[in-house]
Design a protein around this motif. Sequence first.
Motif, PDB file in Angstrom:
ATOM      1  N   TYR A 124     -13.986   3.212  -0.230  1.00  0.00           N
ATOM      2  CA  TYR A 124     -12.583   2.817  -0.091  1.00  0.00           C
ATOM      3  C   TYR A 124     -12.195   2.898   1.367  1.00  0.00           C
ATOM      4  CZ  TYR A 124      -7.554   2.580  -0.977  1.00  0.00           C
ATOM      5  OH  TYR A 124      -6.230   2.201  -0.976  1.00  0.00           O
ATOM      6  N   ALA A 125     -12.071   1.729   2.010  1.00  0.00           N
ATOM      7  CA  ALA A 125     -11.761   1.700   3.441  1.00  0.00           C
ATOM      8  C   ALA A 125     -10.853   0.512   3.751  1.00  0.00           C
ATOM      9  CB  ALA A 125     -13.045   1.618   4.255  1.00  0.00           C
ATOM     10  N   PRO A 126      -9.592   0.563   3.273  1.00  0.00           N
ATOM     11  CA  PRO A 126      -8.678  -0.549   3.531  1.00  0.00           C
ATOM     12  C   PRO A 126      -8.327  -0.658   5.011  1.00  0.00           C
ATOM     13  CG  PRO A 126      -7.495   1.304   2.575  1.00  0.00           C
ATOM     14  CD  PRO A 126      -8.949   1.653   2.524  1.00  0.00           C
ATOM     15  N   ILE A 127      -8.091  -1.870   5.434  1.00  0.00           N
ATOM     16  CA  ILE A 127      -7.729  -2.136   6.825  1.00  0.00           C
ATOM     17  C   ILE A 127      -6.207  -2.086   6.993  1.00  0.00           C
ATOM     18  CG2 ILE A 127      -7.866  -3.840   8.696  1.00  0.00           C
ATOM     19  CD1 ILE A 127     -10.550  -2.624   7.958  1.00  0.00           C
ATOM     20  N   HIS A 128      -5.741  -1.573   8.142  1.00  0.00           N
ATOM     21  CA  HIS A 128      -4.323  -1.542   8.500  1.00  0.00           C
ATOM     22  C   HIS A 128      -3.467  -0.790   7.467  1.00  0.00           C
ATOM     23  CE1 HIS A 128      -5.215  -4.180  11.784  1.00  0.00           C
ATOM     24  NE2 HIS A 128      -5.542  -5.199  11.007  1.00  0.00           N
ATOM     25  N   HIS A 129      -3.993   0.308   6.943  1.00  0.00           N
ATOM     26  CA  HIS A 129      -3.229   1.140   5.994  1.00  0.00           C
ATOM     27  C   HIS A 129      -2.798   2.402   6.748  1.00  0.00           C
ATOM     28  CE1 HIS A 129      -2.060   3.601   2.632  1.00  0.00           C
ATOM     29  NE2 HIS A 129      -2.364   2.658   1.761  1.00  0.00           N
ATOM     30  N   GLU A 130      -1.504   2.551   7.002  1.00  0.00           N
ATOM     31  CA  GLU A 130      -1.018   3.680   7.797  1.00  0.00           C
ATOM     32  C   GLU A 130      -1.288   5.016   7.122  1.00  0.00           C
ATOM     33  OE1 GLU A 130      -0.035   3.693  10.881  1.00  0.00           O
ATOM     34  OE2 GLU A 130      -0.453   1.548  10.916  1.00  0.00           O
ATOM     35  N   GLY A 131      -1.245   5.029   5.790  1.00  0.00           N
ATOM     36  CA  GLY A 131      -1.534   6.268   5.080  1.00  0.00           C
ATOM     37  C   GLY A 131      -2.952   6.744   5.329  1.00  0.00           C
ATOM     38  N   ALA A 135     -10.069  -0.088  -5.856  1.00  0.00           N
ATOM     39  CA  ALA A 135     -10.678  -1.059  -4.947  1.00  0.00           C
ATOM     40  C   ALA A 135      -9.801  -1.257  -3.717  1.00  0.00           C
ATOM     41  CB  ALA A 135     -10.890  -2.388  -5.665  1.00  0.00           C
ATOM     42  N   ASP A 136     -10.432  -1.413  -2.557  1.00  0.00           N
ATOM     43  CA  ASP A 136      -9.651  -1.583  -1.338  1.00  0.00           C
ATOM     44  C   ASP A 136      -9.356  -3.044  -1.011  1.00  0.00           C
ATOM     45  OD1 ASP A 136     -12.037  -2.593  -0.307  1.00  0.00           O
ATOM     46  OD2 ASP A 136     -12.504  -0.802   0.848  1.00  0.00           O
ATOM     47  N   GLY A 137      -9.970  -3.972  -1.749  1.00  0.00           N
ATOM     48  CA  GLY A 137      -9.685  -5.380  -1.555  1.00  0.00           C
ATOM     49  C   GLY A 137     -10.306  -5.998  -0.323  1.00  0.00           C
TER      50      GLY A 137
END
Length: 344
Positions: free
Chosen positions: A77-84, A65-67
């Motif tokens: 899965y599309a997390p915000i502000h994840h440099e990876g 889960a990306d939270g």
Amino acid sequence: MSGGPIGYYVHHHGEGHRQRARAIAARAPGRFTLIGTGVEHLSGPFDTVELPDDRPFDRDDFDGADGEIVRPDALHYAPIHHEGVRERTRLVASWIAERRPALMVVDVSVEMAMLARLCATPTVYVRLAGARWDAAHLDAFRGAQALLAPFDPRCETADAPDWVRAKTFYASGLGSYSAASDRTDNVVLVAFGRGGSRTTVQDLDDAARATPDRQWRVMGPIGCPSPAPPNLDVAGWIDHADEEIGAAGVVVGGAGDGVLGAVAACGKAYVCIPEDRPFGEQRAKAEALDAAGAAIVLQRWPQPGEWPEVLRKASAIGTRAIAGFHDRHGVAKAAATILDWADR
């Protein structure tokens, strides 16, 4: 574009993705580039592009889960502000722009499938078992030129849409498996995949003590009880797991692609205890095995006193049914089909 390069995105959760990618790419030396996290150490007649990890760096119990509270329905899965994630996207888009691939095989990620399509590149989407009929999966399926299912058609769920079935090429046996050798009937091999398991160290200890006439060997990411009974050997991760499976009398494991593929290829007596996976993936395959009489399928780890009878029943099942879930020409068929799609 005949003879053009083919990108192959390799998901980093579970070992089956790597096995498929290596086996297929080896059939067409020089055509494939494997792209993903943890591919740079893979050897074979292919190139690799290593991607940074997209998982949270502060969590050991990542559940996929990306939270995020707000996310488009077309993404999982599309997390915000994840440099990876940012760097992964840049590297894949840059590789496509530079190499201009004829095709991208995506195993598996709806986000990578969408990225390839946005980069004007046709995709073949590897469709895992289970009820994957949510909006994101269906969009990835619609956007693909074709779908590749690395499982026997009997493992298909009853509610699979007709158009998805029609677009799917089914190919079991997508891995590199060794033939059985030096089989020892009293050896019970417990095979854990990289995807995790509910089974505990205490479960292993109890099972071994309940069957002192059997030699238990355990491979995969799990600890060893202390003190361990004399008939229990916890070997940890083994690179050539198929050789261990081929030499065992009975195999105990989940219904992940890697374990099931090797068990079917080697024609082993099988105690299948499906793990909880998204979309009921392992349960769909376990139900197919049960319906075919190919394995002893259980919904939980047996109590200690149940193990002698469970192993007896597993050994009494013939190997023909389980062997039918492996196509020994599956890799060759899948590779030829991918090349045909790429060269059209």
